[in-house]
Structure formats: C-alpha cells, structure tokens
Design an enzyme around this catalytic site. Structure first.
Site, PDB file in Angstrom:
ATOM      1  N   CYS A 414       0.841  -1.197   0.000  1.00 18.05           N
ATOM      2  CA  CYS A 414       0.000   0.000   0.000  1.00 18.05           C
ATOM      3  C   CYS A 414       0.869   1.238   0.000  1.00 18.05           C
ATOM      4  CB  CYS A 414      -0.820   0.037   1.286  1.00 18.05           C
ATOM      5  SG  CYS A 414      -2.423  -0.680   1.109  1.00 18.05           S
ATOM      6  N   TYR A 570      -7.411  -8.895   7.319  1.00 17.28           N
ATOM      7  CA  TYR A 570      -8.450  -8.146   6.607  1.00 17.28           C
ATOM      8  C   TYR A 570      -9.703  -9.018   6.483  1.00 17.28           C
ATOM      9  CZ  TYR A 570      -4.652  -4.902   5.932  1.00 17.28           C
ATOM     10  OH  TYR A 570      -3.623  -4.033   6.179  1.00 17.28           O
TER      11      TYR A 570
HETATM   12  C1  LIG Z   1       4.523  -0.025   3.237  1.00 22.91           C
HETATM   13  C2  LIG Z   1       3.994  -1.414   3.146  1.00 22.91           C
HETATM   14  C3  LIG Z   1       2.722  -1.638   2.648  1.00 22.91           C
HETATM   15  C4  LIG Z   1       2.226  -2.942   2.534  1.00 22.91           C
HETATM   16  N1  LIG Z   1       1.004  -3.145   1.963  1.00 22.91           N
HETATM   17  C5  LIG Z   1       0.577  -4.398   1.680  1.00 22.91           C
HETATM   18  C6  LIG Z   1      -0.572  -4.628   0.888  1.00 22.91           C
HETATM   19  O1  LIG Z   1      -1.193  -3.712   0.398  1.00 22.91           O
HETATM   20  N2  LIG Z   1      -0.945  -5.899   0.663  1.00 22.91           N
HETATM   21  C7  LIG Z   1      -0.256  -6.943   1.162  1.00 22.91           C
HETATM   22  O2  LIG Z   1      -0.637  -8.094   0.946  1.00 22.91           O
HETATM   23  N3  LIG Z   1       0.863  -6.756   1.879  1.00 22.91           N
HETATM   24  C8  LIG Z   1       1.307  -5.510   2.131  1.00 22.91           C
HETATM   25  N4  LIG Z   1       2.484  -5.321   2.801  1.00 22.91           N
HETATM   26  C9  LIG Z   1       3.280  -6.484   3.204  1.00 22.91           C
HETATM   27  C10 LIG Z   1       4.355  -6.779   2.135  1.00 22.91           C
HETATM   28  O3  LIG Z   1       3.780  -7.234   0.944  1.00 22.91           O
HETATM   29  C11 LIG Z   1       5.366  -7.826   2.623  1.00 22.91           C
HETATM   30  O4  LIG Z   1       4.680  -9.032   2.859  1.00 22.91           O
HETATM   31  C12 LIG Z   1       6.073  -7.391   3.889  1.00 22.91           C
HETATM   32  O5  LIG Z   1       6.555  -6.065   3.760  1.00 22.91           O
HETATM   33  C13 LIG Z   1       7.242  -8.317   4.222  1.00 22.91           C
HETATM   34  O6  LIG Z   1       8.194  -8.320   3.190  1.00 22.91           O
HETATM   35  P1  LIG Z   1       9.574  -7.473   3.277  1.00 22.91           P
HETATM   36  O7  LIG Z   1      10.277  -7.921   4.500  1.00 22.91           O
HETATM   37  O8  LIG Z   1      10.288  -7.841   2.009  1.00 22.91           O
HETATM   38  O9  LIG Z   1       9.216  -6.013   3.330  1.00 22.91           O
HETATM   39  C14 LIG Z   1       2.990  -4.019   2.954  1.00 22.91           C
HETATM   40  C15 LIG Z   1       4.264  -3.778   3.481  1.00 22.91           C
HETATM   41  C16 LIG Z   1       4.785  -2.518   3.553  1.00 22.91           C
HETATM   42  C17 LIG Z   1       6.181  -2.307   4.076  1.00 22.91           C
END
Ligand SMILES: Cc1cc2nc3c(=O)[nH]c(=O)nc-3n(C[C@H](O)[C@H](O)[C@H](O)COP(=O)(O)O)c2cc1C
Ligand SMILES: Cc1cc2nc3c(=O)[nH]c(=O)nc-3n(C[C@H](O)[C@H](O)[C@H](O)COP(=O)(O)OP(=O)(O)OC[C@H]3O[C@@H](n4cnc5c(N)ncnc54)[C@H](O)[C@@H]3O)c2cc1C
Length: 783
Positions: A414, A570
């Site tokens: 997001c 959600y």
């Molecule tokens: C700013 C931000 C927004 C996120 N928004 C969503 C989202 O809209 N839908 C979703 O399934 N996961 C969302 N996530 C989770 C990420 O898809 C991901 O699973 C999570 O950041 C862990 O991965 P990473 O360690 O590579 O950041 C969001 C994460 C971050 C940091």
C-alpha cells in the site's frame, strides 16, 4: 577469592582453567559426580573459528586438543544412492573423553582442585564462595531448584535420537538419509580420532514405533541401526555408551544468574546436535564469563555483563539450531526431491550457508544444482539452457499462459497515496520504475473493491471508471516499457478499515471521516477500534459482487494475474482465523466452515477471470498467537484453494490480532512457504525479510518457494533485480533501450566488484587446521 564449580564437563572445566589463569591466587574447586575418566558420548566437533578462540584463551589446552583431532573439510550427503560432497567447511572432531582429560590435566597444572565422585546436592555448603558456577549439564539440578527464578523453557522435540560410535573411518562430515520399510532414518556421522567415529541416529516418532525400537535394549537397537546402515558401515561395529533413544530438549532460560550463582553450558541453554555446537557453546560460555570477570570490578557486575553480553550470541546459535532441527524433523517434505537439490537443502538449512557462499567453495556442486533447477524448468515446457543455466532467480516460471522472465517479485505494498481510490502520478512512477528495474512480477498494493472496503482514505481502489482508467495507464506503461508482468491484488479491509494512513498510526481508527466496517464477527481490532458489523448473507452477496466487478475491471485494465487477499487480518482473513471468527453458522467453527466465504469469493473470481490467466491467494500461514492458525492449517488452506483452481499461494504470516508474537529474523516466513509448497504440493511465493539476491537464489534452489517477493527492499531500490542480473551475469534481462548504457556499465563493473568481494571473503576465512596441524604438533614452548 573462592570459586566453586559444580560439574566437570566442558563448561565447568574450561571456566576453572580460564578463571584460574586470570586469578592464580583464587581457590577454585570443581565438583564432579562421575569418576575422572567416566564419560558419555563419543566425539565433539569444533569449527575453525571456535578453535581460533581456544587458541587465544588457552594455548596449551588448544595445542593438546589439536594434536589429536581429526580434521575434515567436506560434508558428504548420501541420499537415494547418490553422494554429494561439498568442501570448504573446516571442522575438527576430537574425542569427548580426551577433551575432558586434557581439560582436567590443564586445570590441575594451574592449581585447580578437582574432586570426583562428588555429587553435589546442596550448594548451601558453598556459602563462603564468592562465585558458584552451575555447570551441571542439561538436567541441571540447580537450574531446576530455582526454577521460578531461572524460568527455563524446555521444548522436547518430536524426533528420537541416539548417540553411538563406530570404528568406521570417515573422511567427511557424513549425513546419510536412509529409506527403510518403516520410514526415513538419518545418520549424522563424523570421525573424531583415528579409527573412531560418532554416529547420531535420528528418526521421527512414527518411524521409531514402526521399527519396533521402543522396547529394545541399547545393544539391540545398535544391532537394528547396524542392519539399516550396514551397507555403509562395511562390517565396522556400532559402539554404545549410554546410547539410549531420547527426544532432544531445546532449553532456554530466562535468567542465567541468581545472586552469586551462574548457569553455564547445557544447564542454561542447549543447541541441537545437528549443528554440532553443544560443547562449543559450553566452552564459549566459559570464555564469556572469564572475560566479564576480567573487565568488571565486582562479581555482581561481571555476572550481569556475562548474561547481557552473551545472550545474543547464544540465542543466535540456538536459532540456527532450531531452524536446522526443524529441517530434519520434516525431512519427508523433501524426500522426492532431485538428490542434488536435496543435498543443497541439507547444506543451506540453517541459513548460514548460502548459494553464493557455496558457489565460492563448491562451484561444481552449485553448477549441478543450477542444472537440476534448469531441467525442472525445461520440464515445464520452457526452452531454457540446461548446459549453461542462469541462476535460479533468473529462470522463468510459467503459471497458466503467463510466463515470468525471472522469479523476483515486488510484493504488494500500500502506498496510502491514492485520492478517493484513484492511483495517481506517484503510483505510475512507483510501479513503472520497479518494472523497468527488472522484477519478473509486480503486485499492486491491496486494491479495494469498494469505498468502504478501504483500509485508509489513501488506499487505492477499483470500483469506478476513473480508477479503472488510472490503473489501465499503469498497466499499459508496464507492458510497453518492460518485460514485467503485473498482478492485481484485490482486497477488503474488514475490521481494519477506516483507519489512519500508515505514517499517522497504522491500524488506528480514524478520528473523523470514517465509515462502517464489516467482519466475520463483531470483534474490534484494538479495544478502542470500531466494533465491526457481523456480516449477514446479504452483506456477503454484496461483497462478493464488489469483488467480481473489480476483477472484471481488472481484466479490462489488462492485468496479467489476479490475487485474492486473504491475509493479514483483513475481511477474508478474519473469516479464516478462529481468533477473529466466532460465528456459529456455516461460516464459523471448523476450518472448512471458516474457509467457506473466502472460497466462495475465490470461485466467483475464478469464474470471471480469464481461464488463461493465473490467480493467487495471499494467506497468513500462522497467526503467531495461541489458538490461531498454524503451519499445518496453512497446508489445508492451501489445498482447499488449490482444489478451487489457485495457481500460486502467496505465503505471508500474522497481522491477525494485535497481541501476536511473531518470531522475526532473516527470511522468517520462508519455513511456512516451504511447508505449504512441499506438503500441499502447490506453487508458492515466499516473502518477509528477504533482502539479498543470494537469499533469493538459496530459497529457490532449495525448493522452498517458486517465487520470492521482496517488499521493503524494493521501496528503496527499484533496480534490485537489474543489479542482481549483473551479479549473476543474467545477460538476457530486459532493459528499455534508453537505459542500455547503464546496463552495459553495471554488467561490466560487477565482474570486478564480484571478484573483489570474493577475495575479501576468502581473506576473512579463519585459517584452516589442515594447514596448522603441522604447526600444532611442534614441541611446546614453556607457557
Ligand atoms: C509499506 C507497506 C505496505 C504494505 N502493503 C501491503 C498490501 O497492500 N498488501 C499486502 O498483501 N501486503 C502488504 N504489505 C506487506 C508486504 O507485501 C510484505 O509481505 C512485507 O513487507 C514483508 O516483506 P519485506 O520484509 O520484504 O518487506 C505491505 C508492506 C509494507 C512495508
Ligand atoms: C549421553 C550424552 C552423550 C553426548 N554425546 C555427545 C557427543 O558424542 N558429541 C557431542 O558433541 N556432544 C555430546 N553430548 C552433548 C554435549 O556433551 C554437551 O552439549 C556439552 O557437553 C555441554 O557441556 P556442559 O559442560 O554444559 O555439560 P556436560 O558435559 O553435560 O557436563 C555436566 C557435568 O556435570 C556433572 N554433574 C551434573 N550434576 C552434578 C551434580 N549435582 N554434582 C556434581 N556433578 C554434577 C555431570 O556428571 C557432567 O559431567 C552428549 C550429551 C549426553 C547427555
């Protein structure tokens, strides 16, 4: 100063030696209940790095240990008639009995008093001691006496194991994975002195029962093992010495110090034998204690420093041990793997050894792994080079008729920057630049199916024409300027809706301008969050219609793939988790019931989403909370979606309830992807604290996921994949013509950068004992 040490194992003896060296005037006594040469077990292992430490702290005992050790560099993995050997591991083994005798001798030389056959029952007799070291081993009587203070946690692992010995010589640390009529058996074996090797046998509890080991004597069970592993033992006997079958206790203690008493070694914490660190940890505890005693003015301060300073290192080792033991507990997940991929999984199971790391020390092995991976891709019908394959990250993947150029994915994130659900210029640049950056697949942020389905006022949506046009502009840009595919993630916020923008207070309710929220059950997220309305059938139909319309708009935009968001607490996730679903109708209760509504939505989407385009579902594979979803449920959830036609399960975790306790760490969600993929037999995408392309390759090559998503790393580096392509020389990666000079430059420079990096790594390696053996056997100078 008077120091009493209870327990004459490695922790007790080594702490006596180091403390006595530091304070020759101190009166130090070790009390050991056994006789001086009684010892259980066979060999112990030390890495080169641990031996460096021993050399620094007590050279005479180090030299005596290294004079008699067995040294090996290779790890050999035997599986289904194959053997894979991987070099560059640098370990030495020595006899536990010899180790204890060396430490006893050294302690005596320094003037430590050793009292054997002294079973200490009451440490009150040490009332006049300034320091009491409790090094009384895994079943520590004194840890248990002060259980409320030390608060030990004992996690008795499910697998059964027995420690035996053999005269079978071994020239490598040897893992044998043996199929039997009862199930799989594993041997972990290594030589510790000429003509002697340690053999630890391990199996799951069901196989243990089926093999009839439960009622057997030590001798009988050794005979049974000798029959199973006879082909390898080549006539050498198995030796026993307290070789009972047991469950390994993972012990963690909340406190290690009580007044002037301190827990050392196995008494305070254990590490599973599969990473061979029990004796190392015990002796390094002694080092940490003596360091703290040297640096601080009082015993109290020293003990505090020992506990504060040492804990992180011990917990890191325990974490590695945990990850490793879990791999062995679930070895059946990999049993039908190609043997070279299986061996790669064994090597990389505890995270310290990686794809790049192995490329440096065992390039032929990694080349075989790459070839096996490429062959699997070829078997999918994709025409890839199997003689000179690219690294797994750059192998294509086909899902239905969509082919991804590589396996790096921008995770859904997001941006909280939409106006009335309409993605704007920020979104165009955001998604566009990440597509140009080379990722194989980009997920949109959670795109909400209605105004009241939004998490925050900044969330993007797809319920009107203006939004559809804005998304189409983004999709068109991605298709026109990159080889990237783009997946629409559709979701409904449920009880987490009407909350603030991330940077104003994630999941906190809006103070003004909110809207009514829905959920499976009327349970608010925070006590002061809005109480959601429990959905009735009409609400379910309305939400389903909204999802279907959004999917149809998504198809009109030209998205390549569709994901249904059923994770992170959600709306749809709130149906799946028993922590947020307390319904008593057909949508609550059993997992089957809780899955009913999410599956209804999925099926409705699948019906309108073009058959040639793939669909994924995002799930929280654990709630990280008591009574919530666990990995085994995730397997069932994945199977149910797979039956409904899902092509990929996007395995995330948590965010269901606010009082969850996630265990973070590098790649912390990958074990759930591994479980879902290899138990439910469905393609998975893993995500979560994966930050390097080395990790991406390690995960893919070990068969722990089919795609790897990175969220936060992509926020600051849109060109993550392009840079990785240069590192792995994946020349075919698409680059838009205006950027080609940049691609050429990074590909050229990275050859040199990688060489520099490899050189540094080689230099940083501890010296190997193979080279030092001659040095260690030189006559001793007076010390
Ligand atoms: C700013 C931000 C927004 C996120 N928004 C969503 C989202 O809209 N839908 C979703 O399934 N996961 C969302 N996530 C989770 C990420 O898809 C991901 O699973 C999570 O950041 C862990 O991965 P990473 O360690 O590579 O950041 C969001 C994460 C971050 C940091
Ligand atoms: C049966 C067995 C076999 C093993 N085999 C191997 C092996 O082959 N290879 C390997 O790497 N690791 C082996 N281990 C594990 C490894 O020994 C430990 O991780 C390591 O020894 C920990 O060192 P420690 O000093 O903390 O504990 P220990 O080595 O367990 O030492 C504790 C000592 O305290 C003594 N003690 C306990 N209570 C009292 C008391 N009340 N009064 C006086 N003395 C007391 C015990 O007799 C023991 O000698 C084995 C463990 C066991 C139990």
């Amino acid at each position: 100063m008077k120091i009493a040490i209870i327990g004459g194992g490695p922790a007790g003896l080594y702490s006596a030696i180091l403390l006595k060296k530091q304070r020759p005037e101190a009166e130090i006594t070790v009390y050991e209940r056994n006789r001086s040469d009684d010892t259980f077990g066979f060999g112990v292992v030390f890495s080169d790095a641990t031996l460096d430490n021993f050399e620094k702290y007590d050279s005479p005992s180090y030299r005596r240990i290294t004079q008699e050790f067995a040294y090996w560099d290779d790890i050999a993995v035997h599986f289904r008639g194959t053997v894979h050997r991987v070099g560059g591991n640098g370990f030495c083994g020595c006899s536990r009995r010899r180790l204890l005798l060396i430490l006893q001798e050294r302690a005596r030389e320094l003037g430590v008093t050793l009292i054997f056959e002294a079973d200490v029952d009451d440490e009150a007799r040490f009332a006049d001691a300034d320091l009491v070291v409790l090094a009384d081993g895994v079943n520590s009587r004194f840890r248990d006496r002060y259980v409320e203070h030390f608060q030990p946690e004992v996690d008795l692992r499910s697998n059964m194991f027995a420690w035996m010995g053999s005269t079978r010589p071994l020239d490598a640390f040897t893992f044998i994975f043996q199929e039997t009529e009862w199930g799989p058996f594993i041997a972990h074996a290594y030589q510790y002195e000429a003509g002697r090797s340690t053999w630890i046998f391990e199996t799951d509890p069901e196989t243990f029962q089926r093999a009839g080991l439960a009622g057997l004597s030590e001798k009988q069970s050794a005979d049974r093992m000798a029959a199973i592993f006879g082909w390898f033992l080549e006539g050498h006997p198995l030796l026993i010495n307290r070789s009972m079958w047991r469950n390994f206790p993972m012990i963690r203690s909340k406190r290690w110090v009580k007044d002037n008493r301190v827990l050392l070694g196995d008494a305070k914490a254990t590490a599973h034998f599969s990473i061979g660190s029990g004796t190392k940890l015990a002796m390094e505890d002694a080092i940490a204690l003596s360091d703290a005693m040297l640096r601080t003015p009082t015993i109290e301060a020293a003990l505090k420093q020992y506990e504060d300073g040492r804990r992180e290192e011990v917990e890191k080792t325990q974490h590695a041990a945990d990850v490793s033991l879990v791999w062995f507990e679930h070895v059946d997940r990999f049993w039908d793997f190609d043997p070279v991929q299986f061996a790669f999984g064994v090597m990389t199971r505890a995270k310290a050894i990686t794809y790049d790391n192995l490329t440096l020390r065992a390039p032929d092995f990694v080349s075989e792994v790459d070839k096996a991976f490429a062959k699997q891709v070829r078997a999918q019908g994709l025409d890839v080079d199997i003689e000179k394959p690219v690294a797994p990250m750059f192998q294509p993947l086909r899902l239905r008729e969509m082919t991804l150029a590589n396996r790096a994915v921008v995770s859904p994130m997001c941006m909280y920057s939409a106006k009335e659900g309409v993605p704007g210029d920020f979104h165009l640049v955001h998604y566009g630049s990440r597509a140009i950056g080379g990722a194989g697949l980009i997920f949109t942020e959670m795109t909400c199916v209605g105004r009241d389905a939004r998490i925050t006022p900044g969330c993007a949506g797809l319920w009107n024409d203006e939004q559809e046009a804005a998304w189409r502009r983004i999709v068109d840009f991605v298709h026109a300027n990159s080889a990237t595919r783009i997946c629409l993630q559709l979701g409904h916020a449920g009880r987490k809706g009407a909350t603030k923008l991330m940077w104003d207070g994630m999941d906190r309710p809006l103070e003004q301008g909110g809207w009514d929220v829905l959920s499976a059950s009327p349970i608010p997220y925070y006590p002061d969050s809005q109480v959601p309305r429990e959905m009735d059938r009409a609400a379910m139909e309305a939400v389903k219609a909204a999802f279907v319309q959004a999917a149809q708009r998504g198809e009109a935009c030209g998205f390549d793939m569709l994901e249904l968001h059923c994770a992170h607490g959600y709306l749809l996730a709130s149906f799946i988790s028993p922590l947020t679903n307390t319904r008593t109708d057909a949508y609550g209760g059993s997992l089957e019931n809780r899955l009913r509504f999410p599956l209804e939505i999925f099926e409705a989407l699948r019906a309108v989403w073009p058959a040639h385009k793939p669909m994924s579902v995002r799930i929280s594979a654990t709630d990280w909370a008591d009574g919530g979803i666990v990995g085994d449920d995730a397997v069932l959830i994945a199977r149910a979606f797979a039956e409904a036609g899902v092509d990929l399960v996007d395995v995330s975790t948590g965010q269901t309830v606010r009082d969850s306790r996630p265990v973070y760490g590098r790649m912390f969600q990958t074990p759930f992807s591994e479980q879902v993929r290899n138990e439910a037999r469905v393609a998975t995408m893993c995500v979560g604290n994966i930050t390097t392309s080395d990790q991406v390759n390690t995960i893919l090559a070990a068969g722990r996921a089919d795609l790897v998503a990175l969220g936060r790393p992509h926020l600051i580096d849109p060109s993550f994949t392009m840079k990785a392509a240069a590192w792995y020389r994946a020349e075919d990666i698409f680059c838009p013509p205006p950027y080609l000079p940049g691609k050429e430059q990074i590909f050229r420079n990275t050859v040199r950068d990688r060489q520099d990096f490899d050189d540094l790594k080689i230099k940083a390696k501890p010296k190997t004992r193979a080279e030092l053996k001659a040095e260690a056997t030189k006559p001793l100078a007076a010390e």
